[in-house]
Design a protein around this motif. Structure first.
Motif, mmCIF file in Angstrom:
data_model
loop_
_atom_site.group_PDB
_atom_site.id
_atom_site.type_symbol
_atom_site.label_atom_id
_atom_site.label_comp_id
_atom_site.label_asym_id
_atom_site.label_seq_id
_atom_site.Cartn_x
_atom_site.Cartn_y
_atom_site.Cartn_z
ATOM 1 N N SER A 122 8.891 -1.714 -11.698
ATOM 2 C CA SER A 122 9.988 -2.669 -11.770
ATOM 3 C C SER A 122 9.413 -4.083 -11.736
ATOM 4 N N VAL A 123 10.272 -5.031 -11.976
ATOM 5 C CA VAL A 123 9.877 -6.435 -11.896
ATOM 6 C C VAL A 123 9.400 -6.755 -10.480
ATOM 7 N N GLU A 124 9.980 -6.095 -9.477
ATOM 8 C CA GLU A 124 9.631 -6.350 -8.085
ATOM 9 C C GLU A 124 8.263 -5.795 -7.694
ATOM 10 N N ASN A 125 7.808 -4.719 -8.339
ATOM 11 C CA ASN A 125 6.565 -4.102 -7.871
ATOM 12 C C ASN A 125 5.396 -4.172 -8.855
ATOM 13 N N VAL A 126 5.637 -4.479 -10.099
ATOM 14 C CA VAL A 126 4.572 -4.380 -11.102
ATOM 15 C C VAL A 126 3.426 -5.366 -10.854
ATOM 16 N N ASP A 127 3.724 -6.564 -10.405
ATOM 17 C CA ASP A 127 2.658 -7.554 -10.195
ATOM 18 C C ASP A 127 1.697 -7.136 -9.088
ATOM 19 N N PHE A 128 2.239 -6.748 -7.940
ATOM 20 C CA PHE A 128 1.322 -6.375 -6.854
ATOM 21 C C PHE A 128 0.647 -5.036 -7.137
ATOM 22 N N LEU A 129 1.328 -4.112 -7.816
ATOM 23 C CA LEU A 129 0.676 -2.857 -8.176
ATOM 24 C C LEU A 129 -0.486 -3.102 -9.138
ATOM 25 N N LEU A 130 -0.291 -3.998 -10.086
ATOM 26 C CA LEU A 130 -1.362 -4.325 -11.028
ATOM 27 C C LEU A 130 -2.569 -4.907 -10.288
ATOM 28 N N LYS A 131 -2.323 -5.769 -9.312
ATOM 29 C CA LYS A 131 -3.434 -6.342 -8.529
ATOM 30 C C LYS A 131 -4.196 -5.256 -7.781
ATOM 31 N N TRP A 132 -3.472 -4.353 -7.133
ATOM 32 C CA TRP A 132 -4.134 -3.249 -6.424
ATOM 33 C C TRP A 132 -4.938 -2.399 -7.404
ATOM 34 N N PHE A 153 0.832 -1.204 0.000
ATOM 35 C CA PHE A 153 0.000 0.000 0.000
ATOM 36 C C PHE A 153 0.868 1.256 0.000
ATOM 37 N N ARG A 154 1.937 1.256 0.788
ATOM 38 C CA ARG A 154 2.855 2.408 0.802
ATOM 39 C C ARG A 154 3.438 2.642 -0.590
ATOM 40 N N THR A 155 3.801 1.568 -1.265
ATOM 41 C CA THR A 155 4.338 1.691 -2.616
ATOM 42 C C THR A 155 3.278 2.245 -3.555
ATOM 43 N N LEU A 156 2.060 1.724 -3.460
ATOM 44 C CA LEU A 156 0.964 2.222 -4.284
ATOM 45 C C LEU A 156 0.768 3.719 -4.068
ATOM 46 N N ILE A 157 0.710 4.146 -2.820
ATOM 47 C CA ILE A 157 0.513 5.564 -2.509
ATOM 48 C C ILE A 157 1.641 6.407 -3.087
ATOM 49 N N SER A 158 2.866 5.900 -3.054
ATOM 50 C CA SER A 158 3.984 6.679 -3.598
ATOM 51 C C SER A 158 3.798 6.941 -5.091
#
Length: 110
Positions: free
Chosen positions: A81-91, A63-68
């Motif tokens: 990035s490869v590390e964040n794109v999957d969970f950001l897409l889900k959110w 959530f913190r990453t999404l808000i950023s």
């Protein structure tokens, strides 16, 4: 005096608490306007009136990453990035955050 002004502005900007479980350690203060502008789901959440949104079972760090990515001042400084794109897409899919969802899909296509 300037530190008083900064504190007051910060307090106004962080006007809603997002709670992930029953402990205060996972409560994140955010700007309700940012959430509501980014997502029609957050806009319709009745808890926003009470200044607290419950997201049990969600990852606070995600959530913190999404808000950023959603904040107007720093959002464009963030990179997918490869590390964040999957969970950001889900959110983004769950909360109908269309602009960032499109960016995530484009990143995956590349």
């Amino acid at each position: 005096m300037s530190s008083f002004v900064v504190c007051s502005i910060t307090a106004l900007m962080e006007d809603i608490a997002v709670v992930f479980d029953d402990t205060a350690a996972t409560e994140i203060q955010v700007n309700a306007g940012v959430l509501m502008l980014a997502s029609p789901i957050f806009k319709s959440v009745k808890e926003a009136v009470c200044k607290k949104i419950q997201l049990p079972g969600k990852d606070p760090q995600e959530f913190r990453t999404l808000i950023s990515f959603l904040l107007p001042g720093s959002g464009r400084l963030q990179t997918l990035s490869v590390e964040n794109v999957d969970f950001l897409l889900k959110w983004c899919q769950e909360y109908c955050i269309d602009a960032l969802r499109c960016e995530c899909l484009e990143f995956i296509r590349k």
